[in-house]
Scaffold this active site. Sequence first.
Site, mmCIF file in Angstrom:
data_model
loop_
_atom_site.group_PDB
_atom_site.id
_atom_site.type_symbol
_atom_site.label_atom_id
_atom_site.label_comp_id
_atom_site.label_asym_id
_atom_site.label_seq_id
_atom_site.Cartn_x
_atom_site.Cartn_y
_atom_site.Cartn_z
ATOM 1 C CG ASN A 8 1.865 8.871 16.206
ATOM 2 O OD1 ASN A 8 0.794 9.027 16.808
ATOM 3 N ND2 ASN A 8 1.973 8.098 15.139
ATOM 4 N NE ARG A 110 -1.389 9.942 13.023
ATOM 5 C CZ ARG A 110 -1.945 8.755 13.264
ATOM 6 N NH1 ARG A 110 -1.483 7.995 14.232
ATOM 7 N NH2 ARG A 110 -2.940 8.333 12.529
ATOM 8 C CG HIS A 199 -4.266 6.544 6.537
ATOM 9 N ND1 HIS A 199 -4.929 5.461 6.036
ATOM 10 C CD2 HIS A 199 -3.740 6.154 7.720
ATOM 11 C CE1 HIS A 199 -4.818 4.444 6.888
ATOM 12 N NE2 HIS A 199 -4.098 4.846 7.926
ATOM 13 C CG HIS A 227 -1.664 4.514 4.008
ATOM 14 N ND1 HIS A 227 -0.587 5.270 4.406
ATOM 15 C CD2 HIS A 227 -1.945 3.706 5.054
ATOM 16 C CE1 HIS A 227 -0.205 4.914 5.618
ATOM 17 N NE2 HIS A 227 -1.033 3.972 6.045
ATOM 18 N NE ARG A 260 -9.195 0.488 11.947
ATOM 19 C CZ ARG A 260 -8.345 1.460 11.610
ATOM 20 N NH1 ARG A 260 -8.690 2.355 10.715
ATOM 21 N NH2 ARG A 260 -7.174 1.548 12.175
ATOM 22 N N GLY A 349 2.815 -0.757 5.039
ATOM 23 C CA GLY A 349 3.294 -2.134 5.232
ATOM 24 C C GLY A 349 2.920 -3.107 4.124
ATOM 25 C CD GLU A 403 1.584 8.002 8.300
ATOM 26 O OE1 GLU A 403 2.018 6.842 8.491
ATOM 27 O OE2 GLU A 403 0.437 8.350 8.573
HETATM 28 P P1 ADP Z 1 0.207 0.597 10.596
HETATM 29 O O1 ADP Z 1 -1.101 0.837 9.927
HETATM 30 O O2 ADP Z 1 0.088 -0.117 11.885
HETATM 31 O O3 ADP Z 1 1.160 1.776 10.575
HETATM 32 P P2 ADP Z 1 2.039 -0.628 8.676
HETATM 33 O O4 ADP Z 1 1.954 0.347 7.555
HETATM 34 O O5 ADP Z 1 3.315 -0.736 9.422
HETATM 35 O O6 ADP Z 1 0.835 -0.486 9.678
HETATM 36 O O7 ADP Z 1 1.666 -2.060 8.077
HETATM 37 C C1 ADP Z 1 1.617 -3.180 8.913
HETATM 38 C C2 ADP Z 1 1.099 -4.346 8.115
HETATM 39 O O8 ADP Z 1 1.888 -4.498 6.937
HETATM 40 C C3 ADP Z 1 1.221 -5.665 8.827
HETATM 41 O O9 ADP Z 1 0.093 -5.915 9.617
HETATM 42 C C4 ADP Z 1 1.293 -6.653 7.682
HETATM 43 O O10 ADP Z 1 0.002 -7.088 7.368
HETATM 44 C C5 ADP Z 1 1.808 -5.855 6.515
HETATM 45 N N1 ADP Z 1 3.103 -6.309 6.040
HETATM 46 C C6 ADP Z 1 4.317 -5.970 6.499
HETATM 47 N N2 ADP Z 1 5.297 -6.615 5.811
HETATM 48 C C7 ADP Z 1 4.659 -7.382 4.887
HETATM 49 C C8 ADP Z 1 5.089 -8.296 3.870
HETATM 50 N N3 ADP Z 1 6.373 -8.550 3.650
HETATM 51 N N4 ADP Z 1 4.127 -8.875 3.124
HETATM 52 C C9 ADP Z 1 2.831 -8.644 3.316
HETATM 53 N N5 ADP Z 1 2.373 -7.793 4.274
HETATM 54 C C10 ADP Z 1 3.264 -7.176 5.033
#
Ligand code: ADP
Length: 417
Positions: A8, A110, A199, A227, A260, A349, A403
């Site tokens: 990636n 990717r 996504h 997502h 965004r 996340g 992914e």
């Molecule tokens: P990316 O889009 O960068 O791949 P991720 O899917 O890894 O992102 O998600 C990252 C986001 O997930 C972080 O910016 C945060 O806001 C959120 N996040 C991660 N752990 C937690 C948690 N325990 N509670 C709430 N939000 C979380």
Amino acid sequence: MTPVLVINSGSSSFKYQLIDMDSEAILASGLVERIGEGLGAAEHTVYARPEPTATGAAGEPSGMATFLDAKRTRELPIPDHTAGFGVMLDAFAAGGPSLEANPPIAVGHRVVHGGARFFEPTLITPLVEINIDELGVLAPLHNPANLAGIRAARQAFPDVPHVAVFDTAFHQTLAPAAYTYAIDDALAASHRIRRYGFHGTSHKFVSEAAAAFLGRPLAELKQIVFHLGNGASVTAVDGGRSVDTSMGFTPLEGLVMGTRSGDIDPAVLFHLARREGMTIDDLDDLLNKRSGMLGLAGSNDLRDIRAAVERGDPRAQLAFEVYVHRLRSYAGAYLAQLGGADVISFTAGVGENAPLVRARALETLGFAGVEIDRARNESPDRGIRVISTDASKVTVLVVPTDEELEIARQTLGVAGR
Ligand code: ADP
């Protein structure tokens, strides 16, 4: 062993994973970053394979730590992606597993934008490279960076097939009514302006994993997949096909994200250009990098926003409400587009880790047969799980996305033919 390497690539970094497709176990992962800057950095993690037990089953995992063998980091100048792949090869040679003993049988890449041209994973040829390059017009931040990774990886692994897996591909099933913007049609056609969606690799993985988990045929399920990561999108999936999705011409449209804005009246931009003298680049920067949760409450990380809400910070409270309001709007819209849903899944996340977001996004949908089970929703369990009540007409799931594994599967599908 059937190792597949997944790449990636970004403009100044790339991530990689080596996955054994016989077991779908991850063998190694890494990150090469600050490429082209003074001092680059490389991180390489090796995972030990679970030992078979006397009964023949895999050893009992007690979380990822059991499998974590070693993590090595280095700092050194990395002038370009080609040098970056040299650093990655050194890391495999020093830390293992040996690529000489078990070379990858294919490399999956990717690629963010496949335009209307690529609707499935594609074996990379010089012509495909030219097409990815040309699609850089539509994704100037992403496709050139993806291509730099492809070119360097093809030099590093000249003898194996390389496969491009496009973020947009899953959404190529959108009907014209869903992907067409209501603007001058000739102008739109000449600039290929339409909704593409992003996504896709994650939405495909999650909707298929949900069906497999429930033991129900994908073809019979109406699903909504949220997502929610730093970037966020939601997709309506009917019988395994994407029929509507919140991101559009670029990944800016739709939900409120980390930085965004998501949906906004475009007239706001005309107004800011006229009244504030903001340029196109200023506005691009504003909506992509300085809006969303960051713009509203000073942090793009939902954990910070939640902590600030707990402290009674009114900016954070409003930001959280705006975030939830948008999720609900899309949940309602996609229930209407699909004519109801069998499954609603949360991933990434925020989707995997924020029970309050999941609960608040769906709390008004009791009339549509959606009922969240509080204890299940708040359970610290990891892994794919049900968070709705047994009586809920719609099954609500948390589905950890993967992914890289999806890219590896699709790569094997093409390279193994
Ligand atoms: P990316 O889009 O960068 O791949 P991720 O899917 O890894 O992102 O998600 C990252 C986001 O997930 C972080 O910016 C945060 O806001 C959120 N996040 C991660 N752990 C937690 C948690 N325990 N509670 C709430 N939000 C979380």
